[in-house]
Design an enzyme around this catalytic site. Structure first.
Site, PDB file in Angstrom:
ATOM      1  N   GLU A   1      -4.281   7.700  -4.968  1.00 28.56           N
ATOM      2  CA  GLU A   1      -4.573   6.957  -6.188  1.00 28.56           C
ATOM      3  C   GLU A   1      -5.913   7.418  -6.760  1.00 28.56           C
ATOM      4  O   GLU A   1      -6.878   7.541  -6.012  1.00 28.56           O
ATOM      5  CB  GLU A   1      -4.611   5.450  -5.899  1.00 28.56           C
ATOM      6  CG  GLU A   1      -3.269   4.903  -5.456  1.00 28.56           C
ATOM      7  CD  GLU A   1      -3.259   3.393  -5.238  1.00 28.56           C
ATOM      8  OE1 GLU A   1      -4.298   2.749  -5.527  1.00 28.56           O
ATOM      9  OE2 GLU A   1      -2.226   2.858  -4.790  1.00 28.56           O
TER      10      GLU A   1
ATOM     11  N   HIS B   1      -1.742   0.458 -10.062  1.00 26.58           N
ATOM     12  CA  HIS B   1      -2.300  -0.520  -9.116  1.00 26.58           C
ATOM     13  C   HIS B   1      -2.923  -1.697  -9.868  1.00 26.58           C
ATOM     14  O   HIS B   1      -4.114  -2.007  -9.724  1.00 26.58           O
ATOM     15  CB  HIS B   1      -3.331   0.146  -8.209  1.00 26.58           C
ATOM     16  CG  HIS B   1      -3.490  -0.570  -6.895  1.00 26.58           C
ATOM     17  ND1 HIS B   1      -3.852   0.063  -5.730  1.00 26.58           N
ATOM     18  CD2 HIS B   1      -3.329  -1.876  -6.555  1.00 26.58           C
ATOM     19  CE1 HIS B   1      -3.925  -0.811  -4.745  1.00 26.58           C
ATOM     20  NE2 HIS B   1      -3.604  -2.007  -5.222  1.00 26.58           N
TER      21      HIS B   1
ATOM     22  N   ARG C   1       0.868  -1.179   0.000  1.00 25.45           N
ATOM     23  CA  ARG C   1       0.000   0.000   0.000  1.00 25.45           C
ATOM     24  C   ARG C   1       0.899   1.220   0.000  1.00 25.45           C
ATOM     25  O   ARG C   1       1.989   1.215   0.586  1.00 25.45           O
ATOM     26  CB  ARG C   1      -0.912   0.027   1.236  1.00 25.45           C
ATOM     27  CG  ARG C   1      -2.057  -0.975   1.198  1.00 25.45           C
ATOM     28  CD  ARG C   1      -3.108  -0.575   0.179  1.00 25.45           C
ATOM     29  NE  ARG C   1      -4.295  -1.414   0.230  1.00 25.45           N
ATOM     30  CZ  ARG C   1      -4.487  -2.491  -0.525  1.00 25.45           C
ATOM     31  NH1 ARG C   1      -3.541  -2.879  -1.365  1.00 25.45           N
ATOM     32  NH2 ARG C   1      -5.620  -3.185  -0.438  1.00 25.45           N
TER      33      ARG C   1
END
Length: 329
Positions: free
Chosen positions: A270, A289, A241
């Site tokens: 993000e 991601h 993360r």
């Protein structure tokens, strides 16, 4: 009014066969394409009927879930659960489920993609070709570094960490060390891996790969001090993360040559803002991601999430509950 329980699907749409699986027993309300979900009046109204929520990537605060008095299960289409208030769910007796295992190998592939791309400067070199700037032989200023036979340090030796270690050990003859809260002697025997204190691992590794979950204990685990311990030849890879890294400190380390490069699939914010230095640095491979983003794996995750929810609604034990204490309600 129907006597069937209601399942709300949010953020991620389900394939037709999975939706039909739910609809055979329950009412299904689909908010998978609703923007600003937590502010949507229809979603808030629907919560009053909800017995199950299936989705991911949205923070569901306690004050919102208070509007769902019948809620039995939140089934996340993810392995990470850092965007859920686990204590709140457990106190209410709501089971939180997630999707470990089914994304292990795909996510490990992504980690090794970042290792290879960062080491060989693949994105930077491909961009040179795309721009028509490849005008001669590749000389030393554009050389990368080998992966074969190097030292791989993994922080967080769970399922994904072990899968990355196997790729390094058996695919690239890398020596593997790891740092984890507890030792895994089975992995040590299988991989010839060494447990190391965090500082020692950072000093000794050519590649540092992070797979830990985000928690209060791991937030900003990597800052200025940790990057200085790594040194100028180290490549840092984060598939965990974004919050486990002090991002400004990492940017400074990359700009100053404190570390060689970084391969990143996760970020503090993000999507990554276009004005972030990380989006424009030659020694950074930045992915949006995509850790589990294959057709096969995302289907398997959604299928497990559906099965988890169905099990709880039927009064059965789900395959992958996260908050075990809620099961004792």
């Amino acid at each position: 009014m129907s006597s069937k329980k209601t399942v709300i699907v949010y953020q991620r749409a389900l394939k037709p066969d999975l939706r039909e699986k739910l609809e055979r027993e329950y009412n299904v309300l689909d908010f998978s394409r609703t923007p600003n979900l937590t502010q949507d009046a229809e979603f808030k109204k629907a919560l009053s009927q909800a017995h199950a929520l299936i989705g991911s990537s949205v923070t569901l605060p306690a004050e919102l879930l208070d509007q769902a008095p019948h809620l039995e299960v939140v089934s996340s289409i993810s392995v990470g659960v850092d965007n859920y208030d686990i204590d709140y769910l457990s106190k209410r007796g709501v089971v939180l489920c997630h999707t470990p295992d089914v994304l292990t190998e795909t996510t490990a592939d992504t980690a090794f993609l970042l290792i290879l791309a960062s080491a060989r400067r693949a994105v930077e070199m491909a961009e040179m070709v795309r721009k028509g700037e490849w005008t001669g032989g590749i000389a030393e200023p554009h050389f990368g570094v080998d992966v074969q036979g190097k030292k791989l340090g993994i922080i967080g030796m769970g399922r994904i960490g072990a899968a990355i270690a196997r790729r390094g050990k058996f695919g690239f003859n890398m020596s593997v060390s790891y740092h984890n809260r507890s030792r895994h002697e089975d992995f040590e025997r299988e991989l010839g891996a060494d447990w190391k204190a965090l500082d020692d691992l950072l000093r000794d590794s050519d590649f540092v790969c992070v797979t830990v979950p985000l928690s209060d204990a791991t937030r900003h685990m990597f800052g200025k001090r940790e990057f200085e311990l790594m040194g100028e030849n180290t490549i840092f890879v984060n598939i965990a993360r974004g919050g486990v890294v002090d991002e400004p400190a990492m940017i400074e380390a990359l700009q100053n040559g404190t570390i060689r490069a970084a391969g990143l699939d996760v970020f503090d914010t993000e999507p990554l803002p276009g004005d972030s230095p990380l989006a424009h640095m030659d020694n950074v491979v930045a992915l949006p991601h995509i850790g589990s983003a294959t057709h096969e794996t995302r289907y398997a995750m959604a299928e497990l999430a559906v099965d988890n929810a169905l099990a709880v609604l039927r009064g059965e034990k789900p395959r992958a509950p996260y908050n075990w204490d809620a099961l004792d309600r």
